[in-house]
Structures are given as C-alpha cells and as structure tokens.
Scaffold this motif. Structure first.
Motif, PDB file in Angstrom:
ATOM      1  N   ARG A  47      -4.718   3.340  -1.184  1.00  0.00           N
ATOM      2  CA  ARG A  47      -5.158   2.133  -1.876  1.00  0.00           C
ATOM      3  C   ARG A  47      -6.478   2.344  -2.617  1.00  0.00           C
ATOM      4  O   ARG A  47      -6.676   1.866  -3.738  1.00  0.00           O
ATOM      5  CB  ARG A  47      -5.324   0.990  -0.881  1.00  0.00           C
ATOM      6  N   ASN A  93      -7.181   1.713  -6.570  1.00  0.00           N
ATOM      7  CA  ASN A  93      -8.168   0.722  -7.016  1.00  0.00           C
ATOM      8  C   ASN A  93      -9.347   1.353  -7.740  1.00  0.00           C
ATOM      9  O   ASN A  93     -10.193   0.637  -8.269  1.00  0.00           O
ATOM     10  CB  ASN A  93      -8.685  -0.088  -5.824  1.00  0.00           C
ATOM     11  N   SER A  94      -9.424   2.688  -7.742  1.00  0.00           N
ATOM     12  CA  SER A  94     -10.552   3.374  -8.372  1.00  0.00           C
ATOM     13  C   SER A  94     -10.279   3.570  -9.862  1.00  0.00           C
ATOM     14  O   SER A  94      -9.256   3.127 -10.395  1.00  0.00           O
ATOM     15  CB  SER A  94     -10.795   4.722  -7.688  1.00  0.00           C
ATOM     16  N   ASP A  95     -11.184   4.305 -10.512  1.00  0.00           N
ATOM     17  CA  ASP A  95     -11.068   4.527 -11.956  1.00  0.00           C
ATOM     18  C   ASP A  95     -10.323   5.805 -12.306  1.00  0.00           C
ATOM     19  O   ASP A  95     -10.194   6.141 -13.487  1.00  0.00           O
ATOM     20  CB  ASP A  95     -12.456   4.562 -12.586  1.00  0.00           C
ATOM     21  N   ASP A 117       0.829  -1.201   0.000  1.00  0.00           N
ATOM     22  CA  ASP A 117       0.000   0.000   0.000  1.00  0.00           C
ATOM     23  C   ASP A 117       0.864   1.252   0.000  1.00  0.00           C
ATOM     24  O   ASP A 117       1.928   1.294   0.625  1.00  0.00           O
ATOM     25  CB  ASP A 117      -0.910   0.035   1.236  1.00  0.00           C
TER      26      ASP A 117
END
Length: 419
Positions: A262, A266-268, A215
């Motif tokens: 993190r 992990n998002s767009d 992370d």
C-alpha cells in the motif's frame, strides 16, 4: 388479549360438553377444531403483516435517499418479521388450547419458544447483513473488516440464544447456565481457539491499520501475491494475480511477516532495484586514445572533458610519471560506465527525478562486480513498471560493450567449443 383468546378457543369445548360427548371426547374434539382455527388465524395474521411490512418497507426504500432500507428489503428482513408475529400469537394461544393437555402444552410451548428464539436471531442476522452491506458502500468503511465485527456480535448472540434454548428445554435459569458455562470455559476456549485468535487478530489488524480490503499483499508462507478481497473473523482472502484465491488465517497477519504494498501505491513512484554482474578482469584504466574515442558518446562527453582536465592538472602538479598508466589519477571504463548510466537515467522520461536515482557498485562476488540501478518509476502499474525496467536494462546490456566491459554469465557449450 388473554381474555379474547379464551373466547375464541373456549367456545368449542363448551359446545361439545353441552352435547354430552363426555369430558375426554369433548376435549379432543375441541382441540382438533382449535388447532384448525389457530392454523387459519396464524396464516391470516402472517399474510396481513407480510403484506403490510413488506409493502411499507418497499415504499420507504423508494422514497428515502439512504440505501439501508433497500438493503433490508433485499435481505428479506420484513418477511422474517412477518413470520415472527404469528409465532408470538401461537405462543400465547398454546397454553389456552392445550389447557387440558398439560404434557403436550409443555412440549409444544417449548418448541414454539425455541423457534421464536431462532427466528429472532435470524432476523437480527439479516439486519446486521444489511448494515454490513451499507457500511461497505461507504468509502470510509469500505476497507475495514466489517465482517469480523459482525461475526463476533453474532457469535455472542448465538451463545446467548443457545443458553435461552437450553434453559427452556430443561427448565433451568439462564443464570445457572452461565455459571456452568464459566466452569467449562477452558473447553470452550479450546474449541473456539481459532475464532478467539481471529477476533483478537482482526481487532489488531484494524486498529494498527495493517491491511485493508483492496491492499496488495505478498505472503510467501502461504503463497499469496495479490489483492485482499475479504477480511473475516477467521480468514483473509487474497485474489492472486493469476486469478487463484489464497485463504490466510487472520491471526497469521500478526504472528507472521508479510509485505503490504500500500505504501508504494500511495507514494510517488515504484522502486526499481536490480543489478548486473560485470566481470572484474574487464575493469581497467583508460588511456588518452580511448578517452578521445569515448568522447563521441554524448552523455559523457562533457564529463570526460571536465574530469580529464582535473586529472591532468593534479598529475602535473604532483610530477606524476605517466609512462606507467597506473601512476597518479586515472579514469576507468567501469567508473565512466557508471557515470554514463547515471546520465542516461536522469534523462529517461519514465522515472521520478524527485526521488532517489542511483547507479552504484556493490560488494564484489565470485561471479563478478554487481552494478545496481536504484531508482523509482513514475508509473506504478504492473505492466508499465515492468516495461520501464526492461527498457532500461535493455539499454544497459547493449551499451556495456562500448566501454569494453563484459557481463558475467555461466559458460555454455559454445564457450568450450562443443556443440
């Protein structure tokens, strides 16, 4: 087994006794020979079992698909077990060899017993290290604080080993030792405060999934800004982006505030949130001539046409006196500039159009009126993200003057006419 050992080491004593060397001399001569015999036998047993155990484990490691046995080989588990077997043999032989030397029998028996306990703990440690390395190679456990759990288990085992060693030295029962330990538990808690806090914190960090290995975290209190590379019982190690390493106490992860990136990774998209300051005295209404000139800017040409039609209709219906520009409804250079930036962002290829895209005005400050860009880049990599953000603001700074707006900055010597 006991009778066999007696036969191996008892012949010398009876031999010297027959030769009439006397009770004491026979005992010492027999002891010397038996120690030499025991040394050779123990070393022979060690060589045999080391060869058998190590070779067997290597063969198994080559033939099996699992990597666990390979890790046992690399951690030398079989070699340490081969050391343990002759020690057990010695432990059984000491009472027989030193039968006529009670004092030395007690001392050597205790020393060998202590060595067996320590070696057993070391063997257990190598097995757990192999298990740790095996679990870290599994993607399901690669981001879990395995080191913390193994450290806790080993601490408990070392404590029990300490009790066993002390009970052997002073010939007291382990139960009595545990009772004594309970009485001094307050002192133990004080000594192992960081370890206990670290254990509790590591469990909470794992259960709540607060941080994982790999992370990216930012911890301002400790100056950490980088990737987590290790989570131990007492510390969390972070490799900063300048390649330095920051060590953070594990319990600080639950007692203090830190930022984990993190969710962003992990998002767009990665958020761009930055503003420029526009001088308030440069904001004004636009007249007809200026609007006609601004229609040449393609991104707002249709907007000006459509918006001006609505404004003219409103002013006409309400008989607004437009001899004074402030009367009725009007367009401002600042409002039109915000519309231009919104249109520019909506066509910019580096942004995620499915997420928030906003050009907004913030609360005015003594330095001017903030114009903030709030959007998300579709590339989250650091260097690309910085390039996208810089490219957008390069365009914004360069386009301000086309709308007769001014960006605030502190005055320099040139502004005062001095060199």
């Amino acid at each position: 087994m006991h009778k066999l050992v007696e036969k191996i080491f008892g012949w010398s004593y009876h031999l010297f006794k027959k030769w009439d060397f006397g009770e004491t001399l026979s005992s010492y001569l027999s002891l010397a020979i038996n120690i030499v015999v025991l040394a050779f036998l123990s070393y022979g047993i060690f060589l045999i079992f080391r060869f058998l155990l190590v070779r067997t484990l290597i063969i198994l490691a080559r033939k099996t698909k699992t990597k666990f046995d390979d890790l046992l080989v690399s951690n030398k588990t079989a070699k340490y077990i081969a050391h343990l077997i002759p020690l057990l043999f010695i432990y059984k032989c000491v009472p027989i060899i030193l039968e006529n030397f009670v004092y030395w029998e007690s001392i050597f028996g205790k020393l060998v017993g202590i060595y067996i306990v320590l070696l057993s703990l070391w063997i257990t440690k190598t097995i757990f290290h192999a298990l740790r390395d095996h679990l870290k190679q599994n993607p399901r456990y690669s981001d879990k604080p395995i080191d913390s759990y193994i450290q806790v288990i080993m601490i408990v085992l070392w404590i029990f080993g300490f009790f066993i060693i002390v009970s052997k030295i002073f010939d007291i029962s382990t139960t009595s030792m545990l009772g004594t330990f309970g009485a001094i538990s307050a002192i133990v808690i004080l000594i192992f405060r960081d370890t206990i806090l670290g254990f509790v914190a590591s469990v909470q960090v794992s259960l709540n999934d607060m941080v994982r290995i790999g992370d990216w975290i930012t911890f301002d209190k400790f100056g950490a800004d980088g990737d987590v590379i290790e989570i131990n019982l007492a510390t969390v190690k972070v490799r900063n982006f300048d390649n330095t390493t920051t060590t953070i106490p594990t319990y600080s992860m639950i007692s203090d505030s830190f930022r984990n990136w993190r969710g962003m990774l992990n998002s767009d998209g990665r958020r761009i949130k930055r503003h420029i300051l526009i001088k308030a005295n440069s904001i004004r209404f636009l007249n007809e001539k200026e609007l006609q000139e601004l229609k040449k800017i393609e991104l707002v040409s249709n907007y000006i046409e459509h918006r001006q039609t609505e404004i003219d209709k409103f002013n006409k219906n309400h008989n607004v006196d437009k001899s004074v520009l402030i009367n009725g409804r009007n367009m401002t250079n600042f409002g039109l500039f915000r519309k231009y930036i919104t249109q520019y962002l909506s066509q910019y290829p580096g942004l995620n159009k499915d997420m928030i895209l906003l050009c907004r005005q913030l609360q005015p400050t003594p330095q001017g009126v903030p114009l903030e860009i709030y959007t998300f880049s579709n590339d989250k990599r650091f260097e690309n993200y910085e390039y996208i953000m810089a490219d957008i603001f390069d365009h914004i700074f360069a386009s301000v003057r086309y709308f007769d707006l001014k960006v605030y900055e502190l005055p320099s010597d040139k502004d005062f006419g001095t060199s």
